[in-house]
Every structure is written in structure tokens, then in C-alpha cells.
Scaffold this motif. Sequence first.
Motif, PDB file in Angstrom:
ATOM      1  N   ALA A   1     -39.680  -5.167 -22.510  1.00  0.00           N
ATOM      2  CA  ALA A   1     -39.490  -6.146 -23.569  1.00  0.00           C
ATOM      3  C   ALA A   1     -39.785  -5.540 -24.922  1.00  0.00           C
ATOM      4  N   ARG A   2     -40.778  -4.624 -24.971  1.00  0.00           N
ATOM      5  CA  ARG A   2     -41.094  -3.994 -26.238  1.00  0.00           C
ATOM      6  C   ARG A   2     -39.911  -3.190 -26.778  1.00  0.00           C
ATOM      7  N   SER A   3     -39.210  -2.465 -25.897  1.00  0.00           N
ATOM      8  CA  SER A   3     -38.081  -1.657 -26.357  1.00  0.00           C
ATOM      9  C   SER A   3     -36.914  -2.515 -26.799  1.00  0.00           C
TER      10      SER A   3
ATOM     11  N   ARG B   1     -29.654  -0.812 -25.524  1.00  0.00           N
ATOM     12  CA  ARG B   1     -30.474   0.173 -24.814  1.00  0.00           C
ATOM     13  C   ARG B   1     -31.278  -0.461 -23.684  1.00  0.00           C
ATOM     14  N   ALA B   2     -31.705  -1.708 -23.876  1.00  0.00           N
ATOM     15  CA  ALA B   2     -32.528  -2.377 -22.863  1.00  0.00           C
ATOM     16  C   ALA B   2     -31.712  -2.792 -21.643  1.00  0.00           C
TER      17      ALA B   2
ATOM     18  N   PHE C   1     -36.518 -11.919 -21.749  1.00  0.00           N
ATOM     19  CA  PHE C   1     -35.902 -10.840 -20.971  1.00  0.00           C
ATOM     20  C   PHE C   1     -35.509 -11.343 -19.594  1.00  0.00           C
ATOM     21  N   ASP C   2     -36.399 -12.095 -18.957  1.00  0.00           N
ATOM     22  CA  ASP C   2     -36.110 -12.609 -17.615  1.00  0.00           C
ATOM     23  C   ASP C   2     -34.957 -13.608 -17.637  1.00  0.00           C
ATOM     24  N   ALA C   3     -34.885 -14.460 -18.671  1.00  0.00           N
ATOM     25  CA  ALA C   3     -33.791 -15.432 -18.765  1.00  0.00           C
ATOM     26  C   ALA C   3     -32.453 -14.726 -18.902  1.00  0.00           C
ATOM     27  N   ALA C   4     -32.397 -13.681 -19.735  1.00  0.00           N
ATOM     28  CA  ALA C   4     -31.148 -12.943 -19.901  1.00  0.00           C
ATOM     29  C   ALA C   4     -30.761 -12.231 -18.620  1.00  0.00           C
ATOM     30  N   ARG C   5     -31.746 -11.621 -17.957  1.00  0.00           N
ATOM     31  CA  ARG C   5     -31.457 -10.887 -16.730  1.00  0.00           C
ATOM     32  C   ARG C   5     -30.943 -11.826 -15.643  1.00  0.00           C
TER      33      ARG C   5
END
Length: 671
Positions: free
Chosen positions: A354-356, A460-461, A364-368
Motif C-alpha cells: 500500500a505504501r508503494s 507499479r502496484a 488496496f484490498d477493495a481494488a484487488r
Amino acid sequence: MASKNTMRRGEWQPAATLPIARVCVDVPLAHLDRPFDYQVPAQFDADAVPGCRVRVRFAGQLVDGFLLSRAERSEHTGKLMFLERVTSPEPVLSPEIAALARVVADRYAGTLIDVLRLAVPPRHARAEKQAHPEPAPPPAAPDPTCWTRYARGPAYLDALRSGRPAHGVWQALPGEDWPARLAEAAATVASTGRGVVLVVPDHRDVARLHAACVTLLGDGGVVALSADLGPAERYRRWLAVRCGAVRVVVGTRAAAFAPVADPGLLVVWDDGDDLHAEQRSPYPHVRDVLAQRAHLTGAALLIGGFARTAEAQLLVDTGWAHEIVAAREQLRAAAPRVASLGDTDWQLAKDQAARSARLPSMAFDAARAALAAGRPVLVQVPRRGYVPSLVCGNCRAPARCRRCAGPLALPGGSDGGVPRPAACRWCGAAEAAYRCPACASRRLRAAVVGARRTAEELGRAFTGVPVRTSGGDEVLASVPARPALVVATPGAEPFAEGGYGAALLLDGWALLGRADLRATEEALRRWMTAAGMVRAGTDGGQVVVIADSTLAPVQALVRWDPVWHARQELAGRTELGFPPAVRMATVDGSPEALAALVDDLRLPDSGEVLGPVPIGEVAEDGSAQRERVLVRVVRSEGKALAAALSEAVAVRTARKEPDPVRVKLDPLEVL
């Protein structure tokens, strides 16, 4: 008898009947904002019909004008000049639009000719020669089943069907197919033989709404009016509306003046969008134009959107309009699951991925999850280019003036080499010892936005996932229903087939920290517009907003309660004395011009002048090149304020003052 082309002017004779023409000349000077009388030559008698374009001699020059009416005699005691030419016998200015233009000009302290430039498009002779199609037969009334999700929806359609002037404020459910609902309302009115005007913010909305209307009305039953058509095609379509060949008009803000015959319904979608505010004098807003038109013609008015403005809430509170909202059961079934995050530093420390990506773990989890389900993800990032504003350096709360609650900014310049302290952009008061009321910090910082960097970090993430951008010069109309990250600036979110799987609303502090009276209202409107494109929570739809969960707009988004927020916003503005609770005007100009205008201004009893404060560039010696004053009165004296400003501007133009001033009533921005 000599022909029109060979007869000399000295041989012209006035028309036998109604020889006087009252003309609105195209001279944008406030002290000349009135009709002027001319004689109608006998050879122009048949062509000089009310509403046509003419050429007249004014102050020694040939100018354009609109023939407003014909009369038997003139009150002018001197000699009257003849009309030089009838440019076209086409009556492009109907009596209804002429009356509406006069009302709008008076409301916004403008001139009639300025409003007519907005209402009547430029002439194209070839388009006038083309034959117009016959009016299509009235369509059948559509099925109103989808409106039953709203408590007053069926009753509103019944009022439209019976021709009653019903005024409604419609709160669309998240995920609602709003073009289809508006098309059903339009078809309901068109089935009775009356006209409809539907105004939306931009050309993408025009395309969606036009397609929905074609489904119910057919190609010949609706026409789209927007600037991207080109002058000739737009004028041809406008003439088809003027001649009564088309009953339903869809378009952007200029379509508010579309000359539909016997208007029965006037609609504005998303009235909080700043695209509804005209950028040319006298700067009218579509919502107010349609409200005035509904009052003049007895048409119904519908203001719709996912969010609600304080202006729309005022219409509901005064009883002029009724709200059309869904029950909470319907809302819970349609809304996505919304989560908010305040200070996300702890999540960034915990989650290195999440930092990157500049995302907390929840986002991050919702998008994934949405990408794994094969759905696109919308990432809304604040637009670049906002006017910098000051916020608390610790908690990022907007820095406000202790005296009038106006936004603080750095005025620039220096006194003896010492930088000037922060000052209020409304009342001009300096604030040398600022202390944040939320956290007591004394540090200030400028609000900044990083949209491009966010898109790069997301790429990048989420390796292997396509990243698409929408904003600026490249705005996407739609995206397919497959995994992708769609990074969009507010207002440029593309439509997703089947809805987005998730929406990430980043950098909420930047939207909330704008130097704008409507910052919180605008932030909520943009969040709800994006969240309204997400699938329902029961279908896995998620929305994550990166903002402090204790803030009112964030709470309204989490609960999906824009009505509560609109009431809070209206109450706050009423307490502080800002629109729409009062009528307010901004007047911009040089310091000398503003001082002279304020001296000439005859305000009503409740009138109050705030400022002046510098705007724009500041000279090296610290002096302002342009300044702004705010003038406000109680709402009941709004007409008196507009009349006083018109009179003051007319005095300046009559004196031929070299420094112009710009007057805006009830502007979206008061900074």
C-alpha cells in the motif's frame, strides 16, 4: 413602384399598418438597455415580423438587432429612422423567449442583448432555406414501473401526464440508469403533445440521454443541441425546434433557452456541476433560468442528481418544490458499501504494498477484489490546477478567517522585506497569529494535488493490469466491463458497462480544502457521482474514500444521505449570511473603478458591502491591480440589488469610464 434594391432611402414610405418597430439593438452598453423605435419601410412590411433579425443605423453605425414588436405609434417626439434591412424574415425570437431573456437579464444585472446572444444562435442562411420535417406523432406514454422505487415518483408522473406545473427535486438512487428515467419523464409529457427541455452538464451526458430518449421517442421525436455539432448543424436543429417539428430537446446549458412549443417539462440534471454556470455575461445558471421559465410558462420543473445542492434544498424548504426520494430499504439494496479512512499513516506502515501505491490496505484490498472478479476499478484523483488555498499543516483542515469564516490565502508582496501574513480573501482582514480551531496547530501549508504521480504508482502496484486515464484533453466516454484501473479526475469519470467493481476516492483533503464556499458540497457531489457508478454492495461493489470520517460530507457519503448534508449546508450558510440564504454579488475591477461604483451604488436597507480585497496579480509595491467587493442583501431584496447594480453600471457606461467592472450575482465562487 421601385423595388427594394433600387428605391432610394429618401423615397421610402412607412408601412400602412403598425409602422413602428421596437428593436433591441446589439450594443452591449448598460445605459442603452431598452428598445429603440424605428420606422418600418413599406417594402419591408411583410418581412419585418416580430422576432426577426434586422439591421439598423445606431449612433452613425450599422448594427444588428432583434425586432421585438410592431406598434401603431411611437412615444418618441423626434424623427425616426427607417430599418436599414431585414436580415431574415425568420422569427427566431419567440415572445416567450424574449420575456424569459428580459427576466434573466434583470435577475443577473445584465442587458437584454447579452442574454439574447446566449438564447439565439448565430444565423446560417443555408440552414434557413432547408425544409423542416413534419412533427412526429405523439409517442405512447411509457411504463412508469421504475419510478415506483421513489415514494413520490408515480405521483409526479401523474402530474406530468395531467399537465400540472409540478416542481420536483429528484434524488437518484446509486447505480440508477438516470438517462432512462429522464427519458420516461420526457416521453410522458411528449405523449400529451407538449414540449420538453432536458439540460445536462456535458456532451457525454447529452449522448447518453439522447440515446435513451430515441429508444422511447424515435429519431424524429428528440433532437440534441450541443456546441460540438458545429454552427450550421446546430442552427438547423434549433430551427426545427423553433418550427415545432421536434418536441423534446436534449442539450447543454444553452439549451435552457431552446424554443420548444408549449413547454410542459423542464429538467436539469446534476445542477451542482459548474458547467451549468454560463461563463459569459450576465453569467446565469441553468437552474435559475429553468426555474424562471417554469414560472413564466406554467411548465413542470425537475432538478435531479445523485447529490443535492443547498439551492435545491432551499426550493424544498420553501415549499416551491417537493422532493422525490427512495425509501431506505430501496437505498440499502442499491448502494455500494462505503468505507472511509481518516489518518492512514498506520495502514501505510503496516502494508508495504500500500505504501508503494499510496493506498491504505482497505483500498488496496477493495481494488484487488474487484479486479479478481473481472470488473474495472475507478480511481478518482483531484484535478490539477485549483487555485492554491491554505490548510492546517497538521490536520489539513481548511484555514478560515475568525471574523467572517472566509478562506485564508497569502496575499503576496512584502512590507519592508517582511512577507505579508495570511489574509482573508473575503473581508481582507490579516491573520498574523493563526491557530487551527481543530488541532491548535499554528502551521499552514498549501493544498496540492498529485494526479499524474498517483496513476504511475498504481501502475507499479498492480502489475499486469491496464491503467487508463480520463481527464484534461483526453476524456473517455466509456470503458468495457473487464479488469482495468481507470484513473479519472472529477467530472471525467467514464461510464462502465455493468458498473465498476470498486471506486477509490483519493486525497479527499484536497477537495475539501479548496478555497471555495461550496467546497464540501462540491466534494460530496463529485464523490457521489463516482460512487453512483459502482455496483450495489450486495453485488460486491465497494467505495473507499480517503478522508477523515468525522467530516460531514464523508458521513453523508457513508450513509448515502445527501439530503441531510444539504440541510446542514443550507443551515450553515444561513447562519453565516451566504447564498442561497441571501443574494450576493461580486464586483471586480480596478481599485479606482470599484471605489467609484460603490459610491454610486444605491443599496436597499439590508445592503452590506464587504471588502475590497485584492485578486489576481499584485504589484511589486504590494498594491492591487484588481480588487473585488462583495455586496449582499436579504433574499427578499434580491431584485433591488440587481436593479441597483444595473443602475450603477449604466452610470459608468454613460460616462464612458475607461476601466470596466464585472458584476456577477449569486456566482459559484465568491473568492
